[in-house]
Design an enzyme around this catalytic site. Structure first.
Site, PDB file in Angstrom:
ATOM      1  N   GLU A 113      -9.412   3.311   2.279  1.00  0.00           N
ATOM      2  CA  GLU A 113      -8.951   3.284   0.891  1.00  0.00           C
ATOM      3  C   GLU A 113      -7.819   2.295   0.656  1.00  0.00           C
ATOM      4  O   GLU A 113      -7.618   1.805  -0.452  1.00  0.00           O
ATOM      5  CB  GLU A 113      -8.498   4.688   0.462  1.00  0.00           C
ATOM      6  N   ASP A 168       1.581   6.670   5.243  1.00  0.00           N
ATOM      7  CA  ASP A 168       0.625   5.672   4.759  1.00  0.00           C
ATOM      8  C   ASP A 168       1.109   4.992   3.484  1.00  0.00           C
ATOM      9  O   ASP A 168       0.441   4.106   2.962  1.00  0.00           O
ATOM     10  CB  ASP A 168      -0.750   6.316   4.538  1.00  0.00           C
ATOM     11  N   LYS A 208       0.856  -1.201   0.000  1.00  0.00           N
ATOM     12  CA  LYS A 208       0.000   0.000   0.000  1.00  0.00           C
ATOM     13  C   LYS A 208       0.882   1.238   0.000  1.00  0.00           C
ATOM     14  O   LYS A 208       1.737   1.398   0.867  1.00  0.00           O
ATOM     15  CB  LYS A 208      -0.899  -0.017   1.239  1.00  0.00           C
ATOM     16  N   ARG A 257      -7.340  -0.816   1.529  1.00  0.00           N
ATOM     17  CA  ARG A 257      -7.750  -2.152   1.081  1.00  0.00           C
ATOM     18  C   ARG A 257      -8.254  -2.135  -0.356  1.00  0.00           C
ATOM     19  O   ARG A 257      -8.213  -3.150  -1.044  1.00  0.00           O
ATOM     20  CB  ARG A 257      -8.798  -2.732   2.035  1.00  0.00           C
ATOM     21  N   ASP A 300     -12.214   6.590   3.932  1.00  0.00           N
ATOM     22  CA  ASP A 300     -10.964   6.475   4.685  1.00  0.00           C
ATOM     23  C   ASP A 300     -10.520   5.019   4.840  1.00  0.00           C
ATOM     24  O   ASP A 300      -9.530   4.741   5.508  1.00  0.00           O
ATOM     25  CB  ASP A 300     -11.121   7.125   6.065  1.00  0.00           C
ATOM     26  N   LYS A 320     -10.352  12.788   7.969  1.00  0.00           N
ATOM     27  CA  LYS A 320      -9.768  12.513   9.278  1.00  0.00           C
ATOM     28  C   LYS A 320      -9.812  13.767  10.151  1.00  0.00           C
ATOM     29  O   LYS A 320      -9.569  14.873   9.662  1.00  0.00           O
ATOM     30  CB  LYS A 320      -8.310  12.078   9.133  1.00  0.00           C
ATOM     31  N   ASP A 325      -2.769  10.517   3.270  1.00  0.00           N
ATOM     32  CA  ASP A 325      -4.146  10.060   3.458  1.00  0.00           C
ATOM     33  C   ASP A 325      -4.933  11.077   4.276  1.00  0.00           C
ATOM     34  O   ASP A 325      -4.817  11.137   5.493  1.00  0.00           O
ATOM     35  CB  ASP A 325      -4.151   8.703   4.151  1.00  0.00           C
TER      36      ASP A 325
END
Length: 449
Positions: free
Chosen positions: A308, A247, A224, A310, A306, A236, A229
């Protein structure tokens, strides 16, 4: 720089169990005392609630900060005070700490102190080959740290795509390509494109391939790479936005593992996939409750923008299985707050339905001293991923329950019955705002054979 059994240097480092040799030594676990008359540093390692190896790591890190010049390290003194631990592991830890602490890290400060001293390890065992391997491993631990540390205004998906293409092209036998939005659309990788919609940079999917084992399975490493993010429209709160440049750590780790294995000419066939984009808000950003068709044909309800990570992993895993014919899949991601809450900074969470994969990873981690903890994927977690979606085959975020397990369960729908292991490493990969390059050593150890 580290050497073995070379010239006697100006300073010495010796491990002792107490201060019997000199009452001026601070008799406290992991403490370091410098005795100027003999130009000797003494590191105390003794029986304590703190493990021997933790004392060694903390003490060596303190020593590096105190170091005043080229130093001989009395390795046999370390082996003597640390009972029942393989000398190779002790040697690895000594190398790890020195190479970690002396690395010239990414910084934009004018004046930075660097440590260019020579560290010579005096020991009776023959560890020359092991030193060479440690230098290579830690080269890519530090490379991963540098990738992690770039600020988000510099470390964009385009930046990582260009940098990795340039750096990896220097390694013999490593084939590298970068897929951008046009190619991703042609490949039906709609989930990563959906995450990328709000960005002013195209997604960059970096694909590294290496084939050096004609009779072996093909291993996929999927990472990933969310360069920043924000959470998207499920924005967030400010308390959770700090450190979101990290991230992309999963992709940084995967790319570094791949480059290390290729440079080591490991007997392995692999494809490593770094999925770089950011997750932003804006006029074109994907909306909550949108339905997106994944590369493998399953439809996904975006219950939470949020969640995202996966999504990009799902398309990356399908790409590895269908386009690159992977037999075994590992993914690495800073994926869930739930796993971070469960394990904190103590260990990475591991999710797999394949016991042998976990066994081998655990054995490798015992050797590298990086920690992992297995967590479950139960049948009901998979059922929840399907049942919590109103209009699509799957939801990307379940209404309640163990978030780490349901996220891992979501990913299993894309592994297509291949051997699959997911590592959720949200909190171990950084200390404050400094990357740690965690997991590189363990995966290198696991896969090099």
């Amino acid at each position: 720089m580290i050497t073995i059994n070379t010239n006697k240097l100006e300073y010495k480092l010796i491990a002792v169990p107490n201060n019997e040799i000199n009452i001026n030594i601070l008799d406290k676990p992991s403490s370091v005392t410098f005795i100027s008359e003999s130009k000797t540093f003494y590191l105390v390692i003794k029986k304590d609630s703190m493990s021997y190896l933790r004392q060694l790591k903390l003490g060596l890190a303190s020593f590096i900060q105190m170091c005043q010049g080229d130093t001989n390290i009395d390795f046999n003194s370390f082996a003597k005070v640390i009972p029942n631990i393989n000398k190779e592991i002790i040697f690895n830890v000594v190398c790890d700490v020195i190479l970690f602490e002396t690395h010239k890290f990414i910084t934009y400060k004018k004046d930075v102190m660097t440590n260019d001293y020579l560290f010579n390890i005096d020991q009776s065992e023959e560890f020359s080959d092991l030193l060479v391997e440690n230098i290579l491993k830690n080269k890519y631990v530090n490379y991963a740290r540098d990738l992690q540390d770039f600020p988000p205004n510099i470390g964009t998906s385009d930046f990582y795509g260009e940098k990795l293409l340039k750096d990896s092209s220097k390694i013999e036998g490593l084939k590298v390509s970068v897929l951008k939005n046009k190619e991703l659309k042609e490949l039906d990788m709609n989930l990563i494109l959906a995450v990328n919609q709000g960005s002013n940079h195209e997604a960059n999917v970096v694909v590294m391939e290496f084939n050096n084992n004609p009779c072996g399975k093909k291993i996929a490493l999927v990472g990933k790479g969310i360069c920043f993010d924000t959470g998207g429209y499920d924005l967030k709160p400010s308390a959770f936005i700090e450190g979101m440049k990290f991230d992309m750590t999963g992709a940084a780790i995967v790319m570094s593992i791949a480059m290390a294995l290729a440079e080591a000419k490991a007997k392995i066939n692999f494809v490593a996939i770094g999925l770089f984009t950011d997750n932003k808000i804006g006029q074109k950003a994907v909306l909550p409750e949108s339905i997106i068709k994944s590369k493998n044909g399953l439809t996904i309800e975006i219950s939470n923008t949020d969640a995202e990570g996966r999504l990009v992993l799902a398309d990356g895993i399908t790409y590895a299985v269908r386009e690159k014919n992977a037999d075994v899949v590992y993914d690495i991601a800073t994926l869930t707050g739930a796993t971070a809450m469960a394990l904190g900074e103590s260990a990475s969470g591991v999710f797999t339905e394949f016991d042998e994969m976990w066994k081998k990873l655990n054995e490798a981690s015992n050797y590298t001293t990086e920690r992992f903890w297995r967590l479950p994927i139960f049948a009901e977690h998979k059922e929840q991923v399907k049942n919590d979606s109103v209009l699509a085959d799957l939801t990307n975020s379940c209404i309640k329950g163990p978030g780490g397990s349901t996220a891992a369960a979501f990913l299993t729908f894309f592994a297509e019955d291949k051997e699959f292991l997911h590592i959720d490493c949200s909190r171990v990969v950084r200390v404050g705002l400094k990357g740690q390059g965690y997991i590189v050593k363990t995966m290198f150890e696991l896969l090099k054979k």
